[in-house]
Design an enzyme around this catalytic site. Structure first.
Site, PDB file in Angstrom:
ATOM      1  N   ARG A 127       0.881  -0.910  -0.398  1.00 37.84           N
ATOM      2  CA  ARG A 127      -0.590   0.185  -0.038  1.00 37.84           C
ATOM      3  C   ARG A 127       1.176   1.566  -0.031  1.00 37.84           C
ATOM      4  O   ARG A 127       2.073   1.377  -0.682  1.00 37.84           O
ATOM      5  CB  ARG A 127      -0.709  -0.766   1.495  1.00 37.84           C
ATOM      6  CG  ARG A 127      -2.240   0.479   0.862  1.00 37.84           C
ATOM      7  CD  ARG A 127      -2.776  -0.050   2.186  1.00 37.84           C
ATOM      8  NE  ARG A 127      -2.721   0.573   3.702  1.00 37.84           N
ATOM      9  CZ  ARG A 127      -3.164   0.164   4.341  1.00 37.84           C
ATOM     10  NH1 ARG A 127      -4.170   0.025   4.970  1.00 37.84           N
ATOM     11  NH2 ARG A 127      -2.452   1.178   5.944  1.00 37.84           N
ATOM     12  N   HIS A 176       3.616  -1.525   8.170  1.00 43.07           N
ATOM     13  CA  HIS A 176       2.656  -2.166   8.771  1.00 43.07           C
ATOM     14  C   HIS A 176       2.535  -3.095   7.755  1.00 43.07           C
ATOM     15  O   HIS A 176       2.393  -4.129   6.670  1.00 43.07           O
ATOM     16  CB  HIS A 176       1.465  -1.050   7.815  1.00 43.07           C
ATOM     17  CG  HIS A 176       0.021  -1.063   8.962  1.00 43.07           C
ATOM     18  ND1 HIS A 176       0.221  -1.346  10.228  1.00 43.07           N
ATOM     19  CD2 HIS A 176      -1.172  -0.654   8.322  1.00 43.07           C
ATOM     20  CE1 HIS A 176      -1.172  -1.313  10.194  1.00 43.07           C
ATOM     21  NE2 HIS A 176      -1.765  -1.028   8.832  1.00 43.07           N
ATOM     22  N   ARG A 212       1.757   0.193  17.246  1.00 41.01           N
ATOM     23  CA  ARG A 212       0.888   0.895  17.488  1.00 41.01           C
ATOM     24  C   ARG A 212      -0.736   0.601  17.074  1.00 41.01           C
ATOM     25  O   ARG A 212      -1.393  -0.129  16.044  1.00 41.01           O
ATOM     26  CB  ARG A 212       1.102   1.924  15.392  1.00 41.01           C
ATOM     27  CG  ARG A 212       1.870   2.215  14.948  1.00 41.01           C
ATOM     28  CD  ARG A 212       2.101   2.406  14.006  1.00 41.01           C
ATOM     29  NE  ARG A 212       1.775   2.255  12.766  1.00 41.01           N
ATOM     30  CZ  ARG A 212       3.044   0.483  12.219  1.00 41.01           C
ATOM     31  NH1 ARG A 212       3.978   1.302  12.738  1.00 41.01           N
ATOM     32  NH2 ARG A 212       1.940   0.085  11.694  1.00 41.01           N
ATOM     33  N   CYS A 242     -35.221   2.185   7.298  1.00 40.02           N
ATOM     34  CA  CYS A 242     -35.225   2.911   6.715  1.00 40.02           C
ATOM     35  C   CYS A 242     -33.898   4.110   7.138  1.00 40.02           C
ATOM     36  O   CYS A 242     -33.594   4.525   7.538  1.00 40.02           O
ATOM     37  CB  CYS A 242     -36.853   3.947   7.309  1.00 40.02           C
ATOM     38  SG  CYS A 242     -37.427   2.988   6.712  1.00 40.02           S
ATOM     39  N   MET A 243     -34.447   5.653   6.674  1.00 40.59           N
ATOM     40  CA  MET A 243     -33.104   6.438   6.629  1.00 40.59           C
ATOM     41  C   MET A 243     -33.521   6.590   7.771  1.00 40.59           C
ATOM     42  O   MET A 243     -32.516   7.092   8.294  1.00 40.59           O
ATOM     43  CB  MET A 243     -33.700   7.908   5.889  1.00 40.59           C
ATOM     44  CG  MET A 243     -32.162   8.388   5.631  1.00 40.59           C
ATOM     45  SD  MET A 243     -32.393   9.887   4.555  1.00 40.59           S
ATOM     46  CE  MET A 243     -32.958   9.665   2.911  1.00 40.59           C
ATOM     47  N   ASP A 244     -34.100   7.177   8.883  1.00 38.92           N
ATOM     48  CA  ASP A 244     -34.795   7.920   9.733  1.00 38.92           C
ATOM     49  C   ASP A 244     -35.488   7.176  10.803  1.00 38.92           C
ATOM     50  O   ASP A 244     -35.403   6.983  11.979  1.00 38.92           O
ATOM     51  CB  ASP A 244     -35.374   8.650   9.673  1.00 38.92           C
ATOM     52  CG  ASP A 244     -34.938   9.698   8.589  1.00 38.92           C
ATOM     53  OD1 ASP A 244     -33.786   9.964   8.404  1.00 38.92           O
ATOM     54  OD2 ASP A 244     -35.975  10.047   8.058  1.00 38.92           O
TER      55      ASP A 244
HETATM   56  C1  LIG Z   1      -4.877   2.471  11.489  1.00 36.22           C
HETATM   57  C2  LIG Z   1      -3.385   2.020  12.053  1.00 36.22           C
HETATM   58  C3  LIG Z   1      -3.016   1.381  12.806  1.00 36.22           C
HETATM   59  C4  LIG Z   1      -3.675   0.843  13.709  1.00 36.22           C
HETATM   60  O1  LIG Z   1      -4.258  -0.573  13.219  1.00 36.22           O
HETATM   61  P1  LIG Z   1      -5.081  -1.616  14.402  1.00 36.22           P
HETATM   62  O2  LIG Z   1      -5.199  -3.023  13.892  1.00 36.22           O
HETATM   63  O3  LIG Z   1      -6.656  -0.924  14.635  1.00 36.22           O
HETATM   64  O4  LIG Z   1      -4.516  -1.743  15.669  1.00 36.22           O
HETATM   65  C5  LIG Z   1      -1.661   0.967  13.285  1.00 36.22           C
HETATM   66  N1  LIG Z   1      -0.807   1.684  11.930  1.00 36.22           N
HETATM   67  C6  LIG Z   1      -1.405   2.063  10.714  1.00 36.22           C
HETATM   68  C7  LIG Z   1      -0.161   2.497   9.962  1.00 36.22           C
HETATM   69  C8  LIG Z   1      -2.262   2.121  10.341  1.00 36.22           C
HETATM   70  O5  LIG Z   1      -3.267   2.857   9.514  1.00 36.22           O
END
Ligand SMILES: *Cc1c(COP(=O)(O)O)cnc(C)c1O
Length: 361
Positions: A128, A154, A209, A297-299
């Protein structure tokens, strides 16, 4: 709950639960925790979530866009913040001026982020954003005269413990680190998301993270002592005795097979109740699970209450922690073929009021 407080539509965000989850994750990680509050805190409200996460021991914040990060600064938050996703040619000077750390995936982004403290992102296999391994030596060289704080990446499949891509990505991450060090950089490293924090403590490196687990939603198959933070609730606005044979809501996809009491609940797909759940979900109404009948429905939605004595003002829980038998965000996600991330993030809606409980004084 009847009679006290009858919201049309609200999400109740339990900051005690959030703090519990952050503490649990920090304990697992044994390294500093970055609380990821992108997408308005996964639909929970970025600023209150960020503040509560910092109180509970998180030391960093993560947001996707630079504007989200600047908004956190405007709210008075001084903790380090990392942002990593920009529009092409986006002017990052506000973020730089606000002291936001910037993720950088290319030499172009390096230029755009000039003046910021940097986290160089290596693509180890998610494919990505992140710099490809071929371009990494060039990026690292170009970054030598910048303030590089970290290298990071990531994971693609951390939510499937044992998936071979996890070790493959970690291996590529280590190689990228060696290259950076050989070029004279001394970065910290961060790789793990929630799932890896819970299942691969060996991949915590210098920081984790965490997003989804902090919101109390468990991304991995094993049991974890996480507490879902969000409850989506409403209340009955009116009830109606309806004879057998009457159809309900648009298209009459549901027809009463007996005389019954229908309760009208004033939330719909504009409030985050997916129309795709029509005819196949339940709510907890006056403390008991009951089917929602006919189309969303919408609401509005309509709940079949049989012969039970239900009244306007009765509490309706659309989803919550599940501790009292109410549906959960995971249950919605499973029915819809999606993940609970999407369900809660979808609750970022101007018409749905947010109420925080468990806020520190
Ligand atoms: C969203 C995100 C996370 C957190 O991921 P989770 O699966 O919600 O813990 C960590 N690093 C990056 C780059 C993300 O985009």
């Amino acid at each position: 709950m009847s009679g006290q407080y009858a919201p049309r539509a609200e999400t109740v965000v339990d900051l005690d639960a959030l703090r519990h989850n952050v503490a649990l994750l920090a304990e697992r990680a044994q390294v500093p925790v970055m609380a990821v509050v992108k997408a308005d805190g996964y639909g929970h409200g970025a600023v209150p979530i960020a503040k509560a996460a910092l109180e509970a021991g998180a030391t960093w914040l993560g947001s996707a866009s630079a504007t989200e990060a600047v908004d956190l600064r405007k709210a008075g938050i001084e903790a380090p913040i990392l942002a990593w996703l920009y529009a092409p040619g986006e002017d990052l000077s506000d973020a730089v001026a606000a002291g936001v750390d910037l993720g950088v995936s290319s030499v172009d982004e390096l230029r755009a982020a000039d003046g910021a403290r940097l986290h160089l992102k290596i693509d180890t296999g998610l494919n990505r954003n992140g710099c490809s391994p071929e371009d990494w030596p060039e990026l690292v060289k170009a970054a030598r005269d910048h303030d590089v704080h970290a290298i990071w990446s990531h994971l693609a499949s951390a939510d499937e413990p044992g998936n071979p891509s996890i070790d493959r990505q970690a291996g590529r991450f280590d190689e990228a680190y060696e290259i950076a060090v050989a070029e004279g950089l001394q970065p910290i490293r961060h790789l793990a998301n929630s799932a890896a924090t819970l299942t691969r403590p060996d991949l915590a490196y210098d920081m984790v993270r965490v997003g989804i687990a902090m919101y109390g939603l468990n991304p991995v198959p094993q049991h974890e002592d996480l507490r879902p933070v969000m409850t989506f609730r409403s209340s009955v606005v009116s009830t109606k005795r309806t004879p057998a044979g009457e159809g309900v809501s648009y298209g009459h996809t549901w027809v009463a097979d007996r005389d019954t009491t229908l309760a009208l609940v004033p939330v719909g797909y504009a409030d985050g109740v997916p129309r795709g759940l029509s005819g196949r979900f339940e709510v907890s109404l006056a403390g008991q699970r009951r089917p929602v009948v006919g189309r969303v429905c919408m609401d509005q939605i309509v709940v079949d209450c049989g012969d039970d004595p239900v009244s306007p003002g009765d509490e309706v829980i659309l989803f919550g922690p599940g501790a009292h038998g109410e549906p959960t965000a995971r249950e919605w996600a499973d029915k819809l073929g999606t993940i609970d991330y999407e369900i809660v993030t979808n609750m970022y809606r101007p018409r749905v009021r947010r109420r925080y409980v468990g806020a520190s004084s």
